[in-house]
Scaffold this active site. Structure first.
Site, PDB file in Angstrom:
ATOM      1  N   CYS A 238      -6.760   6.568 -20.004  1.00 16.93           N
ATOM      2  CA  CYS A 238      -8.123   6.156 -20.374  1.00 16.93           C
ATOM      3  C   CYS A 238      -8.899   5.641 -19.163  1.00 16.93           C
ATOM      4  CB  CYS A 238      -8.054   5.082 -21.449  1.00 16.93           C
ATOM      5  SG  CYS A 238      -7.008   5.590 -22.803  1.00 16.93           S
ATOM      6  N   GLU A 239      -9.085   6.489 -18.185  1.00 16.62           N
ATOM      7  CA  GLU A 239      -9.863   6.171 -16.977  1.00 16.62           C
ATOM      8  C   GLU A 239     -10.566   7.450 -16.582  1.00 16.62           C
ATOM      9  OE1 GLU A 239      -9.580   3.334 -14.899  1.00 16.62           O
ATOM     10  OE2 GLU A 239      -7.833   2.369 -15.805  1.00 16.62           O
TER      11      GLU A 239
ATOM     12  N   GLU B 228       7.338   9.093  13.791  1.00 16.85           N
ATOM     13  CA  GLU B 228       7.533   8.637  12.418  1.00 16.85           C
ATOM     14  C   GLU B 228       6.769   9.504  11.416  1.00 16.85           C
ATOM     15  OE1 GLU B 228       5.823   4.792  12.865  1.00 16.85           O
ATOM     16  OE2 GLU B 228       7.265   4.180  14.387  1.00 16.85           O
ATOM     17  N   PRO B 229       7.060  10.771  11.339  1.00 13.61           N
ATOM     18  CA  PRO B 229       6.314  11.638  10.417  1.00 13.61           C
ATOM     19  C   PRO B 229       6.775  11.443   8.966  1.00 13.61           C
ATOM     20  CG  PRO B 229       8.063  12.881  11.458  1.00 13.61           C
ATOM     21  CD  PRO B 229       8.137  11.495  12.022  1.00 13.61           C
ATOM     22  N   GLY B 230       5.819  11.429   8.073  1.00 14.60           N
ATOM     23  CA  GLY B 230       6.156  11.390   6.647  1.00 14.60           C
ATOM     24  C   GLY B 230       5.650  12.657   5.988  1.00 14.60           C
TER      25      GLY B 230
ATOM     26  N   ARG C 112      -3.091  10.449  -5.889  1.00 12.74           N
ATOM     27  CA  ARG C 112      -3.874  10.822  -4.701  1.00 12.74           C
ATOM     28  C   ARG C 112      -5.311  11.274  -5.016  1.00 12.74           C
ATOM     29  NH1 ARG C 112      -2.984  14.305  -1.532  1.00 12.74           N
ATOM     30  NH2 ARG C 112      -3.504  13.179   0.350  1.00 12.74           N
TER      31      ARG C 112
ATOM     32  N   TYR D  49       3.629  10.933  -0.794  1.00  9.21           N
ATOM     33  CA  TYR D  49       2.754   9.968  -1.459  1.00  9.21           C
ATOM     34  C   TYR D  49       2.453  10.438  -2.885  1.00  9.21           C
ATOM     35  CZ  TYR D  49       2.603   8.747   3.425  1.00  9.21           C
ATOM     36  OH  TYR D  49       2.991   8.431   4.714  1.00  9.21           O
TER      37      TYR D  49
ATOM     38  N   TYR E 110      -7.689   8.731  -3.218  1.00  8.89           N
ATOM     39  CA  TYR E 110      -8.213   9.206  -1.925  1.00  8.89           C
ATOM     40  C   TYR E 110      -9.185  10.379  -2.085  1.00  8.89           C
ATOM     41  CZ  TYR E 110      -3.678   7.231  -0.283  1.00  8.89           C
ATOM     42  OH  TYR E 110      -2.587   6.446  -0.028  1.00  8.89           O
TER      43      TYR E 110
ATOM     44  N   GLY F  56       1.569  10.699  11.184  1.00 10.93           N
ATOM     45  CA  GLY F  56       0.170  11.067  10.991  1.00 10.93           C
ATOM     46  C   GLY F  56      -0.168  12.539  11.036  1.00 10.93           C
TER      47      GLY F  56
HETATM   48  C1  LIG Z   1       3.701   2.840  10.858  1.00 10.99           C
HETATM   49  C2  LIG Z   1       3.642   4.155  10.153  1.00 10.99           C
HETATM   50  N1  LIG Z   1       4.379   5.173  10.629  1.00 10.99           N
HETATM   51  C3  LIG Z   1       4.378   6.378  10.014  1.00 10.99           C
HETATM   52  C4  LIG Z   1       3.626   6.608   8.880  1.00 10.99           C
HETATM   53  C5  LIG Z   1       3.690   7.974   8.246  1.00 10.99           C
HETATM   54  O1  LIG Z   1       2.471   8.604   8.216  1.00 10.99           O
HETATM   55  P1  LIG Z   1       2.371  10.154   7.810  1.00 10.99           P
HETATM   56  O2  LIG Z   1       2.981  10.291   6.464  1.00 10.99           O
HETATM   57  O3  LIG Z   1       0.934  10.436   7.815  1.00 10.99           O
HETATM   58  O4  LIG Z   1       3.113  10.920   8.854  1.00 10.99           O
HETATM   59  C6  LIG Z   1       2.841   5.596   8.367  1.00 10.99           C
HETATM   60  C7  LIG Z   1       2.001   5.835   7.175  1.00 10.99           C
HETATM   61  O5  LIG Z   1       1.339   5.014   6.633  1.00 10.99           O
HETATM   62  C8  LIG Z   1       2.852   4.326   9.016  1.00 10.99           C
HETATM   63  O6  LIG Z   1       2.120   3.307   8.556  1.00 10.99           O
END
Ligand SMILES: Cc1ncc(COP(=O)(O)O)c(C=O)c1O
Length: 432
Positions: free
Chosen positions: A356-357, A287-289, A326, A385, A330, A238
Site C-alpha cells: 500500500c505505497e 572492493e567490488p560488489g 531499488r 542490493y 533509487y 563502484g
Molecule cells: C567502502 C565501500 N566499498 C565498496 C562498496 C561496493 O560498491 P559497489 O557495489 O558499487 O562496487 C561500497 C558500497 O557502498 C562501499 O561503501
C-alpha cells in the site's frame, strides 16, 4: 555478461529453465547464476593481474552464503561493514585475514570482535574511531591494523544516494586533513598504519572519476607510504553495470551490442588505473560488489492481476518493494522480461507490487509483451542490493533464493515461514 538467456521461447539460467525453478520453489524467487559470479570475479582478477592485488567482494551487495562460498573458493576476500557480516562470511568459510572492515559507525563490540578474529584492516572513517580502536586494542594487548579512508572530494557522477566521495557525504576524512590525521595516528601505540583507502561511489559508468580520484591521491599515498610504511592501497568498489539492455536471444548477442561495448569494463578500468598504481609498489585492494553480483541474479515474480484503469495497464505482481527496493529507493531501472518469450504488440504497462505505497512499483509506462494473470516475469540485474535490502514490510516473508550451476541448482535460502516474522515479538505483561 551473464547467463540468463532464452532457449527457444523459454528463459534459462545457465542450463536450467527458470520455469522449472518456479514450479518447484514458487514466486517471488531470487535466482543466481554461479557461472556469472565466477566469470565476473575472474574478469576483474585477470584485469588486475599486473598488480599485487586482492579483491575483497563487498558482501553488502549480496551476502547469501552460497554466493560468498562461490567467491571465497575463487580466492576472494570480503569487504564487511558489521559484526554480522563478518560472522556470516566466516560461517561461509571466509578467512578474516582477507576481510576489511568498513563503515562510519563501528561499535566497541564490533571492533573487539573483529580484532579478535584478526581482520586484515579496519578502514577507518574518523579520528574518534582511530582513538576507539587504539583503546580497545590496548585493552586486548593487540596491535590493530588500520587504513584511513580519504574523502577525495571528487564527483562520481552517479545517483545522489550512492555517491560517497564528496564533502557533502558522511564518509572518510577530507583530503586536506589526511596527512595530519596519519601523523597523529602514528603516535597511537596500538595501531599499525597498514594502508590507505577510498571509495567514491557506486554504479560508476565512466572510468574518468576513478582516474581523477586516483591521480589526486597518488602523491599523498606516496608520501604516506614513505613516512609510515604502508602496505596497501584500497581503491574501493563502484564499478557500474548495465541495467537497461533488453535480453535478446542469448548473452553473446547482448554483449555485442553497441551499448554494451561502451560500458566500463574491467579491462578499460585496469588499463587506465594499473599504470598509475603499479609504481606505488603497494598491494592494491579492490572492493567490488555490484560488478560481481548485479547481473548474476534475477527476481522472478508472478502476475496476480491485470488491471486496466484510466489510461493505465497495471500488471500487479506478487513481488513488492520489500523484496527489491531499488526502483522505489533509487528510481532504479530493471529490465523486465517474461519467462515465456512472446511476440506481438508491446503494451505500455506499469509493473506494481501489492504493497500500500505508490512507491511500490518496478516499472512505469514500460512497453511489455501482452501478458496475463499467472504469467511470470523476471526482473533482471537484481543480484546486487536486491535480497540484502529486503524487509518484512506488510508482514511479507523474505523470499527464497536459488543458486544455479550449469544444469544443477539448489535452494540456498528457504522462503521464510510467515510465523517467523513475529516470532521475537511479545504481548506486554499488562496486556495479558
Ligand atoms: C567502502 C565501500 N566499498 C565498496 C562498496 C561496493 O560498491 P559497489 O557495489 O558499487 O562496487 C561500497 C558500497 O557502498 C562501499 O561503501
Amino acid at each position: 555478461m551473464h547467463y540468463f538467456h532464452y532457449v527457444g521461447d523459454k528463459l534459462y539460467c545457465e542450463g536450467v529453465a527458470v520455469e522449472s525453478l518456479v514450479k518447484k520453489y514458487g514466486t517471488p524467487l531470487y535466482i543466481y547464476s554461479q557461472r556469472t559470479l565466477t566469470e565476473h570475479f575472474q574478469k576483474l582478477d585477470r584485469a588486475l593481474s599486473s598488480l599485487d592485488h586482492l579483491i575483497c567482494f563487498a558482501m553488502k551487495s549480496n551476502s547469501n552464503q552460497a554466493v560468498l562460498r562461490t567467491l571465497g573458493n575463487l580466492g576472494s576476500g570480503f569487504d564487511i561493514v558489521s559484526e554480522g557480516e563478518l560472522r556470516r562470511a566466516m560461517a561461509a568459510g571466509a578467512d578474516p585475514g582477507k576481510c576489511v572492515f568498513a563503515g562510519v559507525g563501528k561499535t566497541e563490540g564490533e571492533i573487539e570482535f573483529a580484532l579478535k578474529q584478526g581482520v586484515y584492516s579496519f578502514n577507518v572513517e574518523s579520528e574518534p574511531e582511530l582513538a576507539r580502536i587504539n583503546r580497545i586494542a590496548a585493552r586486548l594487548k593487540k596491535i590493530a591494523p588500520v587504513a584511513v579512508r580519504v574523502n577525495p572530494n571528487v564527483d562520481a557522477k552517479t545517483h545522489a544516494k550512492i555517491t560517497t566521495g564528496t564533502y557533502e557525504n558522511k564518509f572518510g576524512i577530507a583530503f586536506e586533513e589526511i596527512e595530519a590525521v596519519y601523523a597523529r595516528a602514528a603516535k597511537l601505540k596500538n595501531l599499525r598504519l597498514r594502508g590507505f583507502q577510498m571509495h567514491i561511489g557506486s554504479q560508476l559508468t565512466s572510468v574518468q572519476p576513478f582516474e581523477q580520484a586516483v591521480r589526486k591521491v597518488l602523491p599523498l599515498v606516496q608520501r604516506l607510504k614513505a613516512k609510515h610504511g604502508l602496505e596497501f592501497f584500497s581503491i574501493g568498489g563502484g564499478l557500474g553495470i548495465v541495467y537497461d539492455l533488453a535480453l535478446e536471444s542469448g548473452s553473446a548477442e547482448w554483449w555485442q551490442s553497441a551499448k554494451a561495448k561502451s560500458i566500463l569494463t574491467p579491462a578499460l578500468y585496469a588499463a587506465r588505473l594499473a599504470p598509475l598504481l603499479k609504481p606505488l609498489g603497494l598491494r592494491i585492494l579492490m572492493e567490488p560488489g555490484r560488478f560481481i553480483s548485479g547481473n548474476a541474479g534475477i527476481l522472478v515474480t508472478r502476475i496476480e492481476y491485470v488491471k486496466r484503469t484510466g489510461k493505465k495497464n497495471f500488471l500487479i505482481v506478487d513481488a513488492a518493494m520489500n523484496d527489491l527496493i531499488r526502483p522505489a529507493f533509487y528510481e532504479a531501472y530493471h529490465e523486465i522480461v517474461p519467462l515465456r518469450r512472446k511476440g506481438g504488440q508491446l503494451i505500455s504497462s506499469d509493473v506494481v507490487g501489492p504493497i500500500c505505497e505508490s512507491g511500490d512499483f518496478f516499472a512505469k509506462d514500460r512497453p511489455l509483451p501482452r501478458v496475463g494473470e499467472g504469467d511470470c516475469l523476471a526482473l533482471l540485474s537484481a543480484g546486487a542490493y536486491g535480497f540484502v535490502m529486503a524487509s518484512n514490510y506488510n508482514t511479507r516473508s523474505l523470499v527464497a533464493e536459488v543458486l544455479v550451476n550449469g544444469k544443477k541448482y539448489a535452494i540456498v535460502r528457504e522462503r521464510q515461514p510467515v510465523k517467523e516474522i513475529w516470532a521475537g515479538e511479545k504481548i506486554a505483561p499488562w496486556q495479558k
